[in-house]
Design an enzyme around this catalytic site. Sequence first.
Site, PDB file in Angstrom:
ATOM      1  N   SER A   1       3.314   0.731   4.430  1.00 13.09           N
ATOM      2  CA  SER A   1       4.455   0.963   3.576  1.00 13.09           C
ATOM      3  C   SER A   1       5.205  -0.331   3.332  1.00 13.09           C
ATOM      4  O   SER A   1       4.684  -1.413   3.564  1.00 13.09           O
ATOM      5  CB  SER A   1       5.357   2.038   4.191  1.00 13.09           C
ATOM      6  OG  SER A   1       6.136   2.633   3.182  1.00 13.09           O
TER       7      SER A   1
ATOM      8  N   HIS B   1      16.971  -5.773  -3.570  1.00 12.63           N
ATOM      9  CA  HIS B   1      17.283  -6.552  -4.768  1.00 12.63           C
ATOM     10  C   HIS B   1      18.796  -6.500  -4.981  1.00 12.63           C
ATOM     11  O   HIS B   1      19.439  -5.484  -4.699  1.00 12.63           O
ATOM     12  CB  HIS B   1      16.577  -5.993  -6.003  1.00 12.63           C
ATOM     13  CG  HIS B   1      15.098  -5.883  -5.856  1.00 12.63           C
ATOM     14  ND1 HIS B   1      14.253  -6.968  -5.918  1.00 12.63           N
ATOM     15  CD2 HIS B   1      14.308  -4.807  -5.623  1.00 12.63           C
ATOM     16  CE1 HIS B   1      13.011  -6.573  -5.746  1.00 12.63           C
ATOM     17  NE2 HIS B   1      13.008  -5.258  -5.568  1.00 12.63           N
TER      18      HIS B   1
ATOM     19  N   CYS C   1       5.146   6.095   5.565  1.00 16.93           N
ATOM     20  CA  CYS C   1       4.076   7.074   5.514  1.00 16.93           C
ATOM     21  C   CYS C   1       3.747   7.457   6.951  1.00 16.93           C
ATOM     22  O   CYS C   1       3.386   6.602   7.755  1.00 16.93           O
ATOM     23  CB  CYS C   1       2.854   6.503   4.814  1.00 16.93           C
ATOM     24  SG  CYS C   1       1.525   7.693   4.583  1.00 16.93           S
TER      25      CYS C   1
END
Length: 269
Positions: free
Chosen positions: A114, A119, A142
């Site tokens: 994963s 950002h 996951c």
Amino acid sequence: MRASRMKLHGFNNLTKTLSFNIYDICYAATPAQVKEYIEYIDEAYNAERLTHILQDVAEIIGANILNIARQDYDPQGASVTMLISEEPVAARELSNTEAPGPLPEAIVGHLDKSHLTVHTYPESHPDNGISTFRVDIDVSTCGRISPLKALNYLIHSFDSDIVTMDYRVRGFTRDVNGKKHYIDHKINSIQNFLARDTRERYQIIDVNVYQENLFHTKMMLKDFDLDSYLFGIDAEDIPPREQREITDKLRREMLEIFYGRNIARGRLR
């Protein structure tokens, strides 16, 4: 009584994604104040600090970091992407209980194949002095553990005016009898994964779609101290009327982001 574990056919294929967005709002009207604000943003949200935060998140959920890519932007803003994989957890007990996760000194959980990403997005009003800075963090796992276990740490890593969180469980996993399961842990609200002090500091609203395993929570800071939003000047140095005008601008910005709609003048209160 401890619940019995679900016996799976193969690996747990559920994908659990937490999208965590924060908004930092300020008033910077003059070029000098804007300069001070940008310097603050560069220090508080640069790629190096964001990388450290994601490294702590990876540690909390027991991930092995495979690769880190990061970039600072001019004049401000940054991005960090971290690829992660499962780390052996030995005798460590995994938990998806609906309760706040740990702070960085307590390590629990695991995940597989994963990623973590962050950002930043700076934005300013062209003429009223309001600047809004957004940070987006995605934690996608996951396997058995939920990224919600990292939420408590993330909340405590930022001083945020507005926080929005989306949690979704996708896909399915099968038990040994071939039955598909679309979620493997109980949840009725993201709020249950927040520490009490956080819930007390914020006004909180839930919008959940239980049938689709979609959970949305947004929070707005309750207390308002004008000095916390000013750069290069103190509130006591501003005339009372101007203080009220600035406060109205800041509150309007916060409410519009929180409710996701523009507010007409005169309807702020």
